[in-house]
Design a protein around this motif. Structure first.
Motif, PDB file in Angstrom:
ATOM      1  N   THR A  31      -2.012  -5.809   2.748  1.00  0.00           N
ATOM      2  CA  THR A  31      -2.005  -4.465   2.979  1.00  0.00           C
ATOM      3  C   THR A  31      -2.217  -4.152   4.300  1.00  0.00           C
ATOM      4  O   THR A  31      -2.392  -5.076   5.353  1.00  0.00           O
ATOM      5  N   PHE A  32      -2.259  -2.680   4.965  1.00  0.00           N
ATOM      6  CA  PHE A  32      -2.344  -2.423   6.399  1.00  0.00           C
ATOM      7  C   PHE A  32      -3.389  -1.420   6.457  1.00  0.00           C
ATOM      8  O   PHE A  32      -3.709  -0.931   5.470  1.00  0.00           O
ATOM      9  N   ASP A  33      -3.896  -1.448   7.589  1.00  0.00           N
ATOM     10  CA  ASP A  33      -5.023  -0.440   7.919  1.00  0.00           C
ATOM     11  C   ASP A  33      -4.368   1.241   8.085  1.00  0.00           C
ATOM     12  O   ASP A  33      -4.992   1.984   8.635  1.00  0.00           O
ATOM     13  N   THR A  46      -3.760  -7.371   6.231  1.00  0.00           N
ATOM     14  CA  THR A  46      -4.746  -8.174   5.769  1.00  0.00           C
ATOM     15  C   THR A  46      -4.154  -8.688   4.459  1.00  0.00           C
ATOM     16  O   THR A  46      -3.515  -8.084   3.538  1.00  0.00           O
ATOM     17  N   ALA A  47      -4.535 -10.082   4.262  1.00  0.00           N
ATOM     18  CA  ALA A  47      -4.195 -10.775   3.067  1.00  0.00           C
ATOM     19  C   ALA A  47      -5.375 -10.694   2.287  1.00  0.00           C
ATOM     20  O   ALA A  47      -6.334 -11.144   2.555  1.00  0.00           O
ATOM     21  N   ASP A  62      -0.929 -18.962   9.155  1.00  0.00           N
ATOM     22  CA  ASP A  62       0.075 -18.677   9.890  1.00  0.00           C
ATOM     23  C   ASP A  62       0.948 -17.288   9.340  1.00  0.00           C
ATOM     24  O   ASP A  62       1.159 -17.061   8.106  1.00  0.00           O
ATOM     25  N   TRP A  63       1.040 -16.091  10.274  1.00  0.00           N
ATOM     26  CA  TRP A  63       1.564 -15.135  10.016  1.00  0.00           C
ATOM     27  C   TRP A  63       2.979 -14.915  10.684  1.00  0.00           C
ATOM     28  O   TRP A  63       3.200 -15.425  11.734  1.00  0.00           O
ATOM     29  N   PRO A  84      -8.007 -13.027   5.684  1.00  0.00           N
ATOM     30  CA  PRO A  84      -7.258 -13.210   6.761  1.00  0.00           C
ATOM     31  C   PRO A  84      -6.557 -11.984   7.063  1.00  0.00           C
ATOM     32  O   PRO A  84      -5.916 -11.084   6.335  1.00  0.00           O
ATOM     33  N   THR A  85      -6.529 -11.785   8.515  1.00  0.00           N
ATOM     34  CA  THR A  85      -5.776 -10.404   9.239  1.00  0.00           C
ATOM     35  C   THR A  85      -4.931 -10.945  10.246  1.00  0.00           C
ATOM     36  O   THR A  85      -5.248 -11.995  10.899  1.00  0.00           O
TER      37      THR A  85
END
Length: 154
Positions: A31-33, A46-47, A62-63, A84-85
């Motif tokens: 998701t996103f903020d 965010t996972a 790792d992103w 995780p972010t």
């Protein structure tokens, strides 16, 4: 006449043999903020975990965004098991029409239990999830594509 006496004997270190089995976390979504992504804006991905892991240690996250923007983190999962972010600037897109980006997350978890298992949970529509448990390291890969809108301020 002979008599056989049976005495029950319990041996073990814990109440349940599953007490010492590592469990990989389950993820529900990325998701996103913010509700909508615009080219050039800074966002945090965010996972989102639907279930926390257990008995995991040396962990790396790792992103990647469109196979270019990347981030690498290391931690001890059992001591820091939050979602995780990753904060990044959304890549520039077409100035006239929406485009898309693909966000990828890979978590590698050191196994500190006697074995490793996964617990399946449901995940959000559009999220690709690949889980690879092993005796030494568990790996989870997430991937999801999002729409990016042109920046209205350009």
């Amino acid at each position: 006449m002979s008599c056989l006496l049976i005495i029950p004997l319990w041996v073990g270190c814990g109440d349940d043999e599953n007490d010492y089995v590592s469990i990989l976390p389950s993820f529900y979504d990325i998701t996103f903020d913010t509700d909508q992504l615009y080219a050039g804006m800074t966002v945090t991905a965010t996972a989102v975990q639907s279930r926390k892991g257990k008995l995991l240690d040396r962990t790396t996250y790792d992103w990647e965004v469109n196979d270019t923007i990347s981030k690498h983190d290391g931690l001890t999962y059992d001591a820091s098991n939050g979602d995780p972010t990753f904060t990044f600037k959304v890549p520039e897109a077409s100035k006239t029409r929406p485009t898309s980006i693909t966000v990828k997350f890979t978590g590698k978890y050191g196994i500190s239990g006697s074995n490793c298992k996964i617990v399946s949970t449901e995940h959000a529509m559009g999220l690709s999830v690949v889980t690879e448990p092993s005796q030494i390291e568990g790996k989870i890969r997430l991937s999801k594509t999002f729409t990016v809108y042109p920046n209205v301020n350009q």
